[in-house]
Design a protein around this motif. Structure first.
Motif, PDB file in Angstrom:
ATOM      1  N   PRO A 507       0.866  -1.023   0.060  1.00 46.85           N
ATOM      2  CA  PRO A 507      -0.104   0.097   0.044  1.00 46.85           C
ATOM      3  C   PRO A 507       0.695   1.245  -0.048  1.00 46.85           C
ATOM      4  O   PRO A 507       0.569   2.053  -0.683  1.00 46.85           O
ATOM      5  N   CYS A 545      -4.851  -1.966  -0.302  1.00 44.35           N
ATOM      6  CA  CYS A 545      -5.116  -2.448   1.186  1.00 44.35           C
ATOM      7  C   CYS A 545      -5.947  -3.411   1.224  1.00 44.35           C
ATOM      8  O   CYS A 545      -5.684  -4.263   1.925  1.00 44.35           O
ATOM      9  N   ALA A 572      -2.928  -3.646   6.757  1.00 45.75           N
ATOM     10  CA  ALA A 572      -3.072  -2.324   5.922  1.00 45.75           C
ATOM     11  C   ALA A 572      -2.544  -1.299   6.731  1.00 45.75           C
ATOM     12  O   ALA A 572      -1.740  -0.503   6.157  1.00 45.75           O
ATOM     13  N   SER A 575       1.177   0.530   6.931  1.00 47.30           N
ATOM     14  CA  SER A 575       1.844   1.227   5.679  1.00 47.30           C
ATOM     15  C   SER A 575       2.125   2.758   6.422  1.00 47.30           C
ATOM     16  O   SER A 575       2.874   3.285   5.881  1.00 47.30           O
ATOM     17  N   THR A 617      -6.286   3.473   6.546  1.00 47.34           N
ATOM     18  CA  THR A 617      -5.669   2.233   5.729  1.00 47.34           C
ATOM     19  C   THR A 617      -6.085   0.939   6.482  1.00 47.34           C
ATOM     20  O   THR A 617      -6.618  -0.117   5.899  1.00 47.34           O
ATOM     21  N   GLY A 621      -8.426  -2.450   5.057  1.00 43.54           N
ATOM     22  CA  GLY A 621      -8.042  -3.497   5.055  1.00 43.54           C
ATOM     23  C   GLY A 621      -8.740  -4.406   6.071  1.00 43.54           C
ATOM     24  O   GLY A 621      -9.408  -5.599   5.594  1.00 43.54           O
TER      25      GLY A 621
END
Length: 639
Positions: A507, A545, A572, A575, A617, A621
């Protein structure tokens, strides 16, 4: 949002959107540039007022009010209308002594003489050392200084604002006390009106010569119609205590083919469009790779697994199976700290809604730099109103986990993330206030932020939470066993720490090139207006993601580890660690910040951005994995 003279307010966004649609539908092409921003027509000899903005420096990141330095002041200093975003950005729009007559050139007009005190000279020297630039505005256009065009380049380039002064090798400081303005205008062929389409300046330093000084009618030998003042053409004016500095300017008006609708192009034109396309192609390659893996899992492995599993004759044969099917009785077991997960997911949905709507407004043109402070104002207000989504989401998830203290979860949703952000912001604001910078948020604005938080956001979170908790609980597709299943020993590459850190790489890799341009616009005083590219990258980020989380979640379940709830969020969300690491790299390789306070400000604000990115993010996810797990376990027959 700010336009000329203050312009429309953020609360009028929806009204302006409707008006813009009607106006653009009924107006000829080229007659309309931005929603809610109307052009101003000027006739010859109409008065033009130059407004002064902040003093800014990429070396300190601390803005100062223009009159912090001992410049010429009008009789009464008046602040133009400001919106919330302008105050948060440190913008202070005020009137100045520079007033022009439309299409009437003036040659070397003396403005005033200032006697520099010890403190005034010290302030000028400090600002010259820190490479501060003066920002001015004419008809909502920021002043720019033309750069020397590179060989072979057809596109002119400009610097925003002019430098306060310069320092030579003799360790003496010189002030830019003469300004050569050039105003570009576009004539209307059918009327005597004209519109301003450019505002340029070339600063010079000149030690003016004069006899007896008369404030009402100063006579300066170095300032008359026969003398052309250019950089380096005269003895420069040194900055020293007890020195007298005479400020002057000249202005020329030049007809231009640039139409009013295109006048911001020189500010917004991106010479790096090829790099943006490379970024998008690079990100699409990552998405295609992940999409291939997800397709392989869904269409081949899972389809085959589900088909074989559903064809088994008895439960004994099912027990001989291995992999994700064996943990069906534990996969929907509520995780540890389930309440905290609900809070973070709810906050992530709030942030996602704010980001999506902000980008919609940006694509429609509402959040152009022409609307000063519009982007910041829109983000704050949208965050407040999206509180209803945060409350609804967290309470729905909490009810699925069979929780019954929904008021406690609601309070955490309303206060935890904003509280952390506000605490960091308050600390940074105290540092800015200690530096006497105009970037410090005043008490009135701070009170307004508290009012938005406690008066609007918190009640909306409670409304959303009440509505969400009244909904029927989300039913699990399979029953959960009373006794938790023992998890077998995992391979090193499936250990939580490694899998989570590995999941954040892709990601971040999908967005890091665009991230460079965003950081440049924030910290190097550049305009960012390529929201089309940004929206594409945002969509790619969502897909990346979702897919990387699904892939790693499938591998985890295949190894009979059913603790996927937090793992999905953190996979996720990790990131954000790479984003902050890149911010550290950017600080040491691209910025020239030397002051401790400026460094703390940089890392403080980047910490806020990284934390927000983690929440965004992580939520994407989590929901991708939530959908995937429910989908696959709803597809198998469980006796």
């Amino acid at each position: 949002m700010a336009t000329h003279g203050g312009g429309p307010r953020p609360c009028h966004l929806l009204i302006l959107l409707a008006a813009a649609a009607l106006y653009s539908a009924s107006s000829p092409a080229g007659a309309f540039y931005l929603p809610g921003v109307a052009p101003r027509d000027f006739q010859k000899d109409d008065e033009l007022q130059v407004k002064v903005n902040k003093l800014s420096s990429i070396k300190t990141q601390l803005p100062y009010d223009y009159y912090f330095l001992d410049y010429c002041k009008p009789v009464a200093i008046k602040n133009s209308a400001e919106n919330l975003g302008e105050v948060l950005r440190g913008d202070r729009i005020e009137n100045s002594v520079y007033n022009f007559k439309m299409r009437r050139d003036e040659s070397c007009k003396v403005v005033c003489r200032r006697h520099l005190s010890q403190e005034a000279a010290k302030n000028f020297k400090e600002k010259i050392d820190d490479e501060y630039r003066v920002n001015m505005i004419l008809d909502n256009l920021p002043v720019v200084v033309p750069r020397q065009t590179r060989e072979g380049s057809q596109t002119p380039s400009f610097d925003h604002g002019y430098r306060v002064g310069y320092k030579l090798k003799d360790d003496k400081y010189y002030i830019n006390n003469h300004l050569s303005f050039k105003v570009l205008y576009h004539e209307d062929q059918t009327s005597p009106d004209a519109r301003i389409v450019g505002f340029h300046v070339i600063p010079s330093s000149i030690k003016h010569e004069y006899g007896a000084w008369d404030d009402t009618n100063p006579t300066v030998q170095t300032c008359n119609a026969n003398i052309k003042i250019t950089p380096g053409s005269h003895t420069p004016q040194e900055v020293a205590p007890d020195a007298y500095v005479v400020f002057s300017y000249d202005v020329t008006f030049e007809s231009s083919d640039i139409i009013w609708a295109s006048r911001w192009d020189v500010y917004l034109l991106s010479s790096d469009s090829q790099i943006h396309w490379f970024s998008i192609v690079n990100s699409l390659m990552i998405v295609l790779f992940l999409s291939g893996m997800v397709a392989m899992i869904m269409m081949r492995t899972l389809y085959k697994d589900i088909a074989n599993y559903n064809q088994l004759d008895n439960q004994d044969e099912a027990q001989e199976e291995t992999g994700w099917k064996l943990v069906h009785g534990d996969v929907f077991r509520p995780p540890v700290h389930s309440g905290l997960l609900c809070v973070y997911v709810g906050t992530g949905v709030q942030f996602f809604g704010m980001t999506l709507v902000t980008m919609m407004f940006a694509l429609l043109g509402f959040l152009s730099p022409a609307n000063r402070g519009g982007l910041m104002t829109a983000m704050v207000l949208l965050w407040v109103f999206m509180g209803v989504l945060a409350g609804y989401t967290s309470s729905r998830l909490y009810k699925m986990f069979k929780g019954n203290e929904w008021k406690k979860i609601t309070l955490k949703t309303a206060f935890m993330f904003p509280g952390i952000i506000f605490s960091v912001f308050f600390f940074l604001n105290a540092l800015i206030w200690g530096e006497k910078s105009s970037g410090a948020v005043p008490f009135g604005t701070m009170f307004a932020l508290f009012l938005l938080w406690f008066g609007i956001s918190v009640p909306l979170v409670f409304v959303g939470s009440f509505l969400g908790f009244k909904q029927p609980a989300i039913e699990d597709p399979v029953k959960t066993n009373k006794i938790p299943r023992q998890i077998p020993e995992q391979a090193w590459y499936l250990q939580p720490a490694f899998a989570i850190l590995a999941g954040g790489i892709l990601p971040f890799g999908a967005v890091f090139i665009e991230l460079f341009f965003i950081l440049t616009s924030i910290w190097l005083n550049q305009f960012y207006y390529i929201f089309g590219f940004l929206f594409i990258v945002f969509v790619i980020l969502i897909v990346t993601c979702a897919e990387i989380t699904i892939v790693l979640c499938y591998f985890q379940l295949c190894s009979e580890d059913y603790h996927w709830w937090w793992r999905a969020y953190l996979t996720a969300g990790s990131s954000a660690l790479y984003l902050f690491a890149y911010a550290i790299f950017y600080f040491f390789n691209k910025l020239e910040i030397t002051k401790l306070v400026s460094g703390i400000l940089y890392f403080g604000y980047m910490l806020i951005i990284s934390y927000a990115f983690f929440v965004l993010t992580g939520t994407i996810g989590f929901y991708a994995c939530f959908w995937f797990v429910r989908k696959i376990y709803a597809s198998v027959k469980i006796d």
